[in-house]
Design a protein around this motif. Structure first.
Motif, mmCIF file in Angstrom:
data_model
loop_
_atom_site.group_PDB
_atom_site.id
_atom_site.type_symbol
_atom_site.label_atom_id
_atom_site.label_comp_id
_atom_site.label_asym_id
_atom_site.label_seq_id
_atom_site.Cartn_x
_atom_site.Cartn_y
_atom_site.Cartn_z
ATOM 1 N N ARG A 119 0.813 -1.211 0.000
ATOM 2 C CA ARG A 119 0.000 0.000 0.000
ATOM 3 C C ARG A 119 0.848 1.263 0.000
ATOM 4 N N THR A 120 1.984 1.239 0.705
ATOM 5 C CA THR A 120 2.849 2.425 0.754
ATOM 6 C C THR A 120 3.451 2.712 -0.614
ATOM 7 N N LEU A 121 3.974 1.685 -1.265
ATOM 8 C CA LEU A 121 4.522 1.874 -2.613
ATOM 9 C C LEU A 121 3.435 2.335 -3.579
ATOM 10 N N ALA A 122 2.258 1.733 -3.486
ATOM 11 C CA ALA A 122 1.154 2.097 -4.386
ATOM 12 C C ALA A 122 0.699 3.533 -4.153
ATOM 13 N N GLU A 188 -1.089 6.138 4.271
ATOM 14 C CA GLU A 188 -0.049 5.128 4.130
ATOM 15 C C GLU A 188 1.304 5.608 4.646
ATOM 16 N N VAL A 189 1.710 6.838 4.294
ATOM 17 C CA VAL A 189 3.033 7.288 4.744
ATOM 18 C C VAL A 189 3.046 7.520 6.250
ATOM 19 N N THR A 190 1.907 7.883 6.823
ATOM 20 C CA THR A 190 1.829 8.065 8.277
ATOM 21 C C THR A 190 1.983 6.727 8.992
ATOM 22 N N GLN A 191 1.333 5.692 8.469
ATOM 23 C CA GLN A 191 1.476 4.352 9.058
ATOM 24 C C GLN A 191 2.895 3.830 8.865
ATOM 25 N N TRP A 192 3.455 4.090 7.686
ATOM 26 C CA TRP A 192 4.815 3.625 7.414
ATOM 27 C C TRP A 192 5.817 4.281 8.360
ATOM 28 N N ASP A 193 5.607 5.545 8.660
ATOM 29 C CA ASP A 193 6.486 6.270 9.582
ATOM 30 C C ASP A 193 6.526 5.586 10.948
ATOM 31 N N LYS A 194 5.391 5.170 11.440
ATOM 32 C CA LYS A 194 5.337 4.503 12.741
ATOM 33 C C LYS A 194 6.133 3.205 12.740
ATOM 34 N N GLU A 195 6.033 2.461 11.645
ATOM 35 C CA GLU A 195 6.772 1.208 11.546
ATOM 36 C C GLU A 195 8.278 1.451 11.434
ATOM 37 N N VAL A 196 8.657 2.477 10.691
ATOM 38 C CA VAL A 196 10.080 2.816 10.551
ATOM 39 C C VAL A 196 10.676 3.175 11.907
ATOM 40 N N VAL A 197 9.956 3.962 12.696
ATOM 41 C CA VAL A 197 10.431 4.346 14.029
ATOM 42 C C VAL A 197 10.658 3.099 14.890
ATOM 43 N N ARG A 198 9.728 2.162 14.822
ATOM 44 C CA ARG A 198 9.847 0.930 15.616
ATOM 45 C C ARG A 198 11.058 0.105 15.182
ATOM 46 N N VAL A 199 11.215 -0.110 13.876
ATOM 47 C CA VAL A 199 12.334 -0.912 13.382
ATOM 48 C C VAL A 199 13.660 -0.199 13.628
ATOM 49 N N ALA A 200 13.668 1.125 13.446
ATOM 50 C CA ALA A 200 14.908 1.890 13.641
ATOM 51 C C ALA A 200 15.398 1.796 15.080
ATOM 52 N N VAL A 228 12.731 12.495 7.684
ATOM 53 C CA VAL A 228 12.223 13.014 6.413
ATOM 54 C C VAL A 228 11.971 11.829 5.488
ATOM 55 N N MET A 229 10.772 11.791 4.901
ATOM 56 C CA MET A 229 10.444 10.756 3.927
ATOM 57 C C MET A 229 10.580 11.316 2.524
ATOM 58 N N VAL A 230 11.218 10.571 1.640
ATOM 59 C CA VAL A 230 11.232 10.946 0.227
ATOM 60 C C VAL A 230 10.676 9.787 -0.584
ATOM 61 N N GLY A 231 9.720 10.096 -1.433
ATOM 62 C CA GLY A 231 9.131 9.096 -2.314
ATOM 63 C C GLY A 231 9.591 9.367 -3.738
ATOM 64 N N HIS A 232 10.544 8.558 -4.218
ATOM 65 C CA HIS A 232 11.111 8.761 -5.559
ATOM 66 C C HIS A 232 10.281 8.026 -6.616
ATOM 67 N N TYR A 233 10.172 8.655 -7.781
ATOM 68 C CA TYR A 233 9.470 8.072 -8.923
ATOM 69 C C TYR A 233 10.387 8.182 -10.124
ATOM 70 N N TYR A 234 10.753 7.018 -10.676
ATOM 71 C CA TYR A 234 11.674 6.958 -11.810
ATOM 72 C C TYR A 234 10.911 6.460 -13.042
ATOM 73 N N PRO A 235 10.420 7.355 -13.901
ATOM 74 C CA PRO A 235 9.700 6.892 -15.086
ATOM 75 C C PRO A 235 10.641 6.181 -16.054
ATOM 76 N N PHE A 236 10.053 5.466 -17.006
ATOM 77 C CA PHE A 236 10.834 4.904 -18.096
ATOM 78 C C PHE A 236 11.673 6.004 -18.732
ATOM 79 N N CYS A 237 12.917 5.685 -19.046
ATOM 80 C CA CYS A 237 13.799 6.652 -19.700
ATOM 81 C C CYS A 237 14.088 6.169 -21.119
ATOM 82 N N PRO A 238 13.802 6.982 -22.145
ATOM 83 C CA PRO A 238 14.029 6.543 -23.520
ATOM 84 C C PRO A 238 15.501 6.396 -23.886
ATOM 85 N N GLN A 239 16.390 7.016 -23.106
ATOM 86 C CA GLN A 239 17.836 6.911 -23.353
ATOM 87 C C GLN A 239 18.565 6.663 -22.030
#
Length: 375
Positions: A119-122, A188-200, A228-239
């Motif tokens: 769900r977080t990735l989506a 989703e990012v709020t829930q993910w943050d809580k899990e990251v804090v626990r694992v960290a 700080v959360m960063v959500g990167h998006y890498y589209p298809f690159c033609p070159q």
């Protein structure tokens, strides 16, 4: 819709890729930034070649490989956190070894639900695939905002831009306003943050013990509070052989917790050369940052890493959490317990504010931030 059809339609990015002679790089970069559509907008406009300001110099491109290596290629270590129930000492040693050599490792059986991974990735993918007018509402280059959507934080400083877009959300110590976080990914990012804090918290204990210190030594320094959360998006690159998804760099903070999808492209620099960080289902990628290298007096090593431009027709998505101190004026340097006559402090003391100011003054060009603070 065909690329030719899309290209014939007016687009906010059209002016960015229009032919001009002579080529005015500064003008092209400014127009791209002001369009607020990002790399995703360029691809949606139907371009077949990347704009010149994305093309990297030959010395950068020389050793790039646009496709993953064979299955037999070396991998970064994997740590099974469920093994803590059997032998904590063995897990501590495995993490210590990974942190002191490669600077990267993956963790599995960390307790984060599989469904939250998906769900977080989506949700981050959904943000980037909204109509451009929705994304552009939070497109801003000014620092200090809780939420910002941007393409290339160092766009105006770098020699060449990278083929990706990013949404950045401040999660701590003062989180971004709930209503400012785009609704499409808010929950989703709020829930993910809580899990990251626990694992960290678990990882910091194990890393601290690996240094021969008490389990709470790193945690008490507040190294998980500035998030700080960063959500990167890498589209298809033609070159993809002419650019990168993310330039070679080391993370400046203490620890990074990364969630990556199945596409791949992340590479880490090792003594054996660049190796792929192969995606594994439900695995978190952990890497040591420059600050933890300094605090540990180089017992632990930060590692340079990069992301290849995406050659897949499917976009690549990743979610990284940067874990930093919350107190900007707090002084850091090698821990006294880790220095001696035999191994004196390798770095001077500095405030975290000075440290991060220096980071943002330099481009992501492979130069080591730690060199600015050596004794």
């Amino acid at each position: 819709m065909s690329s030719a059809t899309k290209a014939s339609s007016p687009s906010p990015a059209a002016s960015v890729v229009s032919a001009a002679a002579p080529y005015d790089r500064a003008k092209a970069v400014k127009e791209f930034d002001e369009s607020k559509v990002g790399v995703k907008g360029l691809m949606d406009s139907g371009i077949q070649t990347i704009p010149p300001f994305f093309v990297h110099p030959p010395e950068t491109l020389l050793d790039l490989k646009s496709k993953p290596e064979a299955e037999s290629a070396p991998e970064i270590p994997t740590v099974d956190l469920s093994a803590l129930q059997g032998s904590r000492a063995a897990v501590v040693e495995k993490i210590r070894r990974a942190a002191s050599t490669v600077g990267f490792f993956q963790v599995v059986n960390h307790g984060i639900p599989d469904d939250l991974f998906r769900r977080t990735l989506a949700a981050v993918k959904a943000f980037h695939e909204q109509p451009p007018e929705e994304r552009s509402r939070v497109y801003r280059r000014e620092m200090g905002h809780g939420v910002s959507y941007i393409s290339n934080v160092d766009l105006f400083q770098s020699k060449a831009a990278s083929w990706r877009d990013t949404i950045q959300i401040r999660m701590g110590p003062t989180a971004a306003d709930w209503n400012e976080i785009p609704e499409v990914c808010r929950e989703e990012v709020t829930q993910w943050d809580k899990e990251v804090v626990r694992v960290a918290a678990v990882l910091y204990e194990l890393l601290s013990e690996g240094l021969g210190l008490g389990a709470e030594r790193l945690t008490e320094m507040g190294l998980v509070e500035g998030r700080v959360m960063v959500g990167h998006y890498y589209p298809f690159c033609p070159q993809p052989d002419l650019t990168v998804g993310l330039n070679s760099h080391a993370d400046p903070g203490a620890l990074t917790v990364l969630l990556q999808d199945h596409i791949g492209g992340l590479q880490v620099q090792t003594k054996q050369g660049w190796i792929h960080v192969k995606p594994h289902p439900q695995a978190l990628v952990i890497n040591i940052g420059d600050l933890l290298q300094i605090i540990s007096n180089e017992e632990y090593k930060s590692a340079h890493h990069r992301v290849l431009a995406n050659y897949s027709n499917e976009p690549r998505v990743s979610v990284a959490f940067f874990l930093n101190p919350s107190e900007r004026e707090r002084v850091f340097g090698p821990l006294p317990e880790l220095t001696s006559e035999e191994k004196p402090a390798l770095y001077r003391s500095f405030t975290f504010n000075e440290f991060m100011t220096r980071f943002f003054k330099k481009e992501l060009d492979g130069k080591s931030l730690t060199n600015f603070f050596r004794q």
